[in-house]
Each structure stands twice: as C-alpha cells, then as structure tokens.
Write an enzyme that holds these catalytic residues in place. Structure first.
Site, PDB file in Angstrom:
ATOM      1  N   ARG A  61       4.817  15.077   3.361  1.00 58.41           N
ATOM      2  CA  ARG A  61       4.022  14.104   4.136  1.00 58.41           C
ATOM      3  C   ARG A  61       2.558  14.547   4.234  1.00 58.41           C
ATOM      4  O   ARG A  61       1.678  13.736   4.503  1.00 58.41           O
ATOM      5  CB  ARG A  61       4.642  13.899   5.532  1.00 58.41           C
ATOM      6  CG  ARG A  61       3.862  12.951   6.424  1.00 58.41           C
ATOM      7  CD  ARG A  61       4.725  12.299   7.514  1.00 58.41           C
ATOM      8  NE  ARG A  61       5.668  13.191   8.120  1.00 58.41           N
ATOM      9  CZ  ARG A  61       5.369  14.088   9.073  1.00 58.41           C
ATOM     10  NH1 ARG A  61       4.148  14.195   9.529  1.00 58.41           N
ATOM     11  NH2 ARG A  61       6.307  14.862   9.567  1.00 58.41           N
ATOM     12  N   TYR A 115      -8.414 -10.706   1.533  1.00 59.41           N
ATOM     13  CA  TYR A 115      -6.994 -10.853   1.192  1.00 59.41           C
ATOM     14  C   TYR A 115      -6.226 -11.286   2.449  1.00 59.41           C
ATOM     15  O   TYR A 115      -6.492 -10.788   3.554  1.00 59.41           O
ATOM     16  CB  TYR A 115      -6.483  -9.525   0.641  1.00 59.41           C
ATOM     17  CG  TYR A 115      -5.000  -9.451   0.454  1.00 59.41           C
ATOM     18  CD1 TYR A 115      -4.339 -10.375  -0.332  1.00 59.41           C
ATOM     19  CD2 TYR A 115      -4.254  -8.452   1.066  1.00 59.41           C
ATOM     20  CE1 TYR A 115      -2.967 -10.312  -0.498  1.00 59.41           C
ATOM     21  CE2 TYR A 115      -2.880  -8.373   0.904  1.00 59.41           C
ATOM     22  CZ  TYR A 115      -2.249  -9.316   0.117  1.00 59.41           C
ATOM     23  OH  TYR A 115      -0.887  -9.248  -0.043  1.00 59.41           O
ATOM     24  N   ASP A 188     -13.272  -2.896   0.221  1.00 57.70           N
ATOM     25  CA  ASP A 188     -12.078  -3.012  -0.609  1.00 57.70           C
ATOM     26  C   ASP A 188     -12.576  -3.312  -2.023  1.00 57.70           C
ATOM     27  O   ASP A 188     -13.114  -4.383  -2.292  1.00 57.70           O
ATOM     28  CB  ASP A 188     -11.180  -4.135  -0.070  1.00 57.70           C
ATOM     29  CG  ASP A 188      -9.883  -4.286  -0.873  1.00 57.70           C
ATOM     30  OD1 ASP A 188      -9.894  -3.973  -2.078  1.00 57.70           O
ATOM     31  OD2 ASP A 188      -8.873  -4.732  -0.298  1.00 57.70           O
ATOM     32  N   LYS A 213      -2.807  -2.617  -8.200  1.00 57.60           N
ATOM     33  CA  LYS A 213      -3.449  -3.574  -9.095  1.00 57.60           C
ATOM     34  C   LYS A 213      -4.059  -2.849 -10.304  1.00 57.60           C
ATOM     35  O   LYS A 213      -3.340  -2.241 -11.065  1.00 57.60           O
ATOM     36  CB  LYS A 213      -4.475  -4.383  -8.303  1.00 57.60           C
ATOM     37  CG  LYS A 213      -3.928  -4.936  -6.974  1.00 57.60           C
ATOM     38  CD  LYS A 213      -2.836  -5.945  -7.239  1.00 57.60           C
ATOM     39  CE  LYS A 213      -2.319  -6.697  -6.033  1.00 57.60           C
ATOM     40  NZ  LYS A 213      -1.986  -6.015  -4.819  1.00 57.60           N
TER      41      LYS A 213
HETATM   42  N1  PLP Z   1      -6.563  -5.686  -1.075  1.00 56.94           N
HETATM   43  C1  PLP Z   1      -6.582  -6.693  -1.967  1.00 56.94           C
HETATM   44  C2  PLP Z   1      -7.898  -7.225  -2.430  1.00 56.94           C
HETATM   45  C3  PLP Z   1      -5.384  -7.231  -2.432  1.00 56.94           C
HETATM   46  O1  PLP Z   1      -5.419  -8.253  -3.322  1.00 56.94           O
HETATM   47  C4  PLP Z   1      -4.162  -6.706  -1.967  1.00 56.94           C
HETATM   48  C5  PLP Z   1      -2.871  -7.244  -2.436  1.00 56.94           C
HETATM   49  O2  PLP Z   1      -2.809  -8.216  -3.148  1.00 56.94           O
HETATM   50  C6  PLP Z   1      -4.193  -5.669  -1.028  1.00 56.94           C
HETATM   51  C7  PLP Z   1      -5.403  -5.180  -0.618  1.00 56.94           C
HETATM   52  C8  PLP Z   1      -2.914  -5.082  -0.481  1.00 56.94           C
HETATM   53  O3  PLP Z   1      -2.383  -4.206  -1.418  1.00 56.94           O
HETATM   54  P1  PLP Z   1      -0.827  -3.812  -1.492  1.00 56.94           P
HETATM   55  O4  PLP Z   1      -0.074  -5.037  -1.890  1.00 56.94           O
HETATM   56  O5  PLP Z   1      -0.811  -2.705  -2.505  1.00 56.94           O
HETATM   57  O6  PLP Z   1      -0.434  -3.341  -0.137  1.00 56.94           O
END
Ligand code: PLP
Length: 400
Positions: A61, A115, A188, A213
């Site tokens: 962890r 998102y 992000d 992604k």
């Molecule tokens: N940030 C963006 C821009 C996303 O498109 C996504 C998911 O589609 C996330 C964060 C969340 O990521 P995760 O699905 O790996 O938790």
C-alpha cells in the site's frame, strides 16, 4: 536452499524456491513485483526504509518496484519531479484534491465541462462534505478571475482538453490567474497526454491522468496517476497510506508497457482524428464537429501554440442532424470498426454517447448548461487506417 534441507515437506512447500534474487544480472524489462512485503538484512535497515532514510519498499500500500517504475516513467514524460499512481483516474483526482488542501469550508473553482464523474465528485460528494464548488467557463478568463477572487478558492481545476466538447484550457494563463489569487492549479491532462502538453512546465501544481486512456492505451487496465513536485508527492503518498487507492503491480506493468508506444500511438491517433474531423465537417448529416485541429474551432490558434504542432489530440465529438438519442443509438449500432465502448484513448476506435454514458450522472439541466446535446457523439480514433474509420462512419450515417 540448504537451510531448508532438513525441514519438513510442509515447510518446504511454503518456502522452497522463494526469495532468490540474481546478484549478477538484471532483467531488461521491469518484472511484476507481486509481493506485499519485503525483507532486509537487518531490522535497522527496515526501520530506515520506513523512515525514508534509506531507499526501499516496506508494504504494497506504500510502494512497489513495478509501480515505482511506472511512476518514474510518467514523471519523466510530464517533466515533473515525481508521480504517484492510483487504482483509477477518479482515485487520482480525489487524491489530488485532498493533497491540494480541499477540506470542509474550502472553495474549488472548476471548469464546467469536465468529465461527468469529476463533475459529480465535486458537485455531489465534495459539496456534501462541506466543500463549496463554483463551475465556470475556463475560456472566459474574466469569469475565472472573479470566481477565484470572490471565493478565495484554494483550487482551480481544469482539463487541458475538455471531455467531451474539446475545449482547450489556456494552462499558462490559468496558472498565472491561480497563482495571483493564491490557488493551486490542478490539470487533468488525460486527453492531451504528455505528448502534446506538459502542464507542469506552464505552472500547474498537480497534473492528473486517467492512465486507463492514452498512457496505457490498450483498453486492458484501469489506472490513474498524478505528476507533481517532490514535496507534493510526499503529501500524496502520506494520504494514500491512509486511503489505499493504490495501483497493483500487474496493472502498473501493463501501464508501463503501454507507455513505451505512447508517442507512436498518439501520432497516428492525432492524424486519424484530424482526417476524420475534416471529413465529418463536410458531411450533410453532421451539424457540428468539435475538434481543436479544425481552423474554425474557437481555440484552434491556442491549441496550435500550446501543443507545439504535435497534433490536436485523438478525440473529436460531433452532432448528428435532428440529433436525438434513438437516431444516435441506431448510428452507433451500425458501426463495425468504431466500437461503442465507454472509454477512449485505446488502439481501437471507440465511440460513445455522452448523454447516456460519460455524462449520465448529470441532470438534463446540467447537461444543457454544459452544452452536451442529446445528439452529441464522441469518437476516440484508434490506430487503424483513417480510410477504414471513415468508411465505417459513412456506411453507418447512410443507414440512419
Ligand atoms: N478524467 C477524464 C478526462 C476521463 O475521461 C476519465 C474517464 O473517462 C477520468 C478522468 C476517470 O478515469 P478512470 O475511469 O480511470 O477512473
């Protein structure tokens, strides 16, 4: 193994063959270190590792060699001092907000079109814990500035390329606004990936990725990561020791392996997205195409400058004429190369209906405010041939 030779069958079943590390050769590829604990020559050594006086690992962890290799690789690609990996992008976002000091009574100013789960995390979960959230249009710097000033926000939260409307955040300008009002900037960077943008270089404090992604790229691992300064990383680590949303070694290994082809994949995905966006724009059934690589995108010049000519990303969105859910569903069902799956950034071309998937948790009013229409479709171009992707879209459009 000699110390086991006089031991029982039962004891040898547990210990035989274990804990033999080669002294005179090293693996070329980082192995999967699937172990929870680690042994040291002495208890003093273990004590020193616990205390960070000596490099090493004590508990899964806290850290792990395979996970650390992935973290170091992402820190390098993001030109950041350090990185901390998570079990998902959402865990990374949650951790970055906490490390940036978001607690009851604090204000967060965030981009309106983030998102869907990020939107709900802020608007519902953090708000229910006493955090005040104000959503703004980050392209409107006067609005951002006054929101930061009026609220005394501790955090400004943006996506470098927004999901799903592909708006570009002017990270250097937003970093200056945040700095001037004493807020930290969280970016992000999932859609841009470090290939196009390194937000740390422009003054961002925490750079977040859904590593599910582009970083991993093959649709087979859920992961998140935050790239930041060494001192912020210590905060993230201490929080994660308590919260425990860590990435497993196998997932880290997959992500590290995916990372090696990131520049190659991203180049192809950007080229494909550009070709598809240009083709869709001239299609009679398409009302609007959102893609920063198109000259009529409102922030095309900014994208060109920020991404240094390396492309405009592998995601575009578009609106089908007379757009309603049923029409979009029939279109998506008619595709064969573009897969209707709820993710993006993979080697496969992936298509999604934001209203019923990524932004499903928003109310109809919230979606209208963000600008997500019922007919909006998001396409993440894979590494297939652009001609095949276009032919697939064309035949599906002809069928609706
Ligand atoms: N940030 C963006 C821009 C996303 O498109 C996504 C998911 O589609 C996330 C964060 C969340 O990521 P995760 O699905 O790996 O938790």
């Amino acid at each position: 193994m000699r110390h086991l030779s006089n031991k029982s069958f039962q004891t040898r079943a547990v210990h035989a063959g274990e804990r033999v590390l080669p002294a005179d050769f090293r693996p070329v590829a980082t192995p999967i270190w699937n172990t929870v604990g680690y042994l040291y020559e002495s208890m003093d050594d273990l004590d020193a590792v616990f205390d960070h006086r000596k490099a090493g690992h004590v508990y899964l962890r806290y850290s792990n060699p395979t996970v650390e290799a992935f973290e170091n690789a992402v820190a390098s690609l993001e030109n950041a001092e350090a990185a901390q990996a998570y079990s998902s992008g959402m865990a990374a976002i949650h951790a970055a907000l906490l490390a940036a000091g978001v607690r009851a009574g604090a204000f967060v100013v965030a981009a309106l079109d983030v998102y869907g789960a990020t939107f709900t995390l802020l608007q519902d979960l953090f708000s229910s814990l006493g955090v005040h959230v104000r959503m703004v249009d980050v392209a409107d710097h006067a609005e951002v500035e006054s929101a930061l000033r009026e609220t005394g926000a501790s955090v400004l939260y943006v996506e470098s390329i927004s999901n799903p409307l592909l708006k570009i955040a002017d990270v250097p300008a937003l970093a200056a606004l945040a700095r001037n009002s004493g807020a930290l900037l969280l970016v992000d960077n999932t859609f841009a990936s470090p290939c196009l943008l390194n937000p740390v270089e422009h003054g961002a404090d925490y750079v977040i990725h859904s590593a599910t992604k582009y970083l991993s790229g093959h649709g087979d691992v859920l992961a998140g990561i935050v790239a930041t300064s060494a001192s912020n990383r210590k905060k993230l680590l201490e929080l994660n020791k308590l919260i425990g949303g860590v990435l497993g070694p196998f997932e880290a290994w997959l992500a590290l392996r995916g990372l090696k082809t990131l520049p190659l994949r991203m180049r192809q995905q950007c080229d494909n997205a550009q070709r598809v966006a240009e083709w869709l724009r001239s299609h009679p059934r398409i009302e609007k195409v959102h893609y920063p690589g198109l000259p009529d995108h409102p922030q095309h010049a900014l994208a060109r400058q920020l991404f240094r000519g390396k492309g405009f990303g592998g995601v575009l969105s578009f609106e089908i004429d007379g757009g309603n859910k049923d029409r979009v569903f029939r279109f998506m069902e008619s595709l064969s190369i573009c897969l209707p799956a709820t993710t993006l950034g993979d080697v496969y071309s992936l298509i999604l209906h934001p209203m019923t998937s990524s932004h499903r948790s928003l109310t109809a009013e919230e979606r209208a405010r963000v600008g997500i229409s019922d007919g909006l479709v998001r396409l993440s171009t894979g590494i297939e041939s652009a001609d095949d992707i276009i032919a697939d879209l064309e035949s599906a459009l002809n069928r609706i």
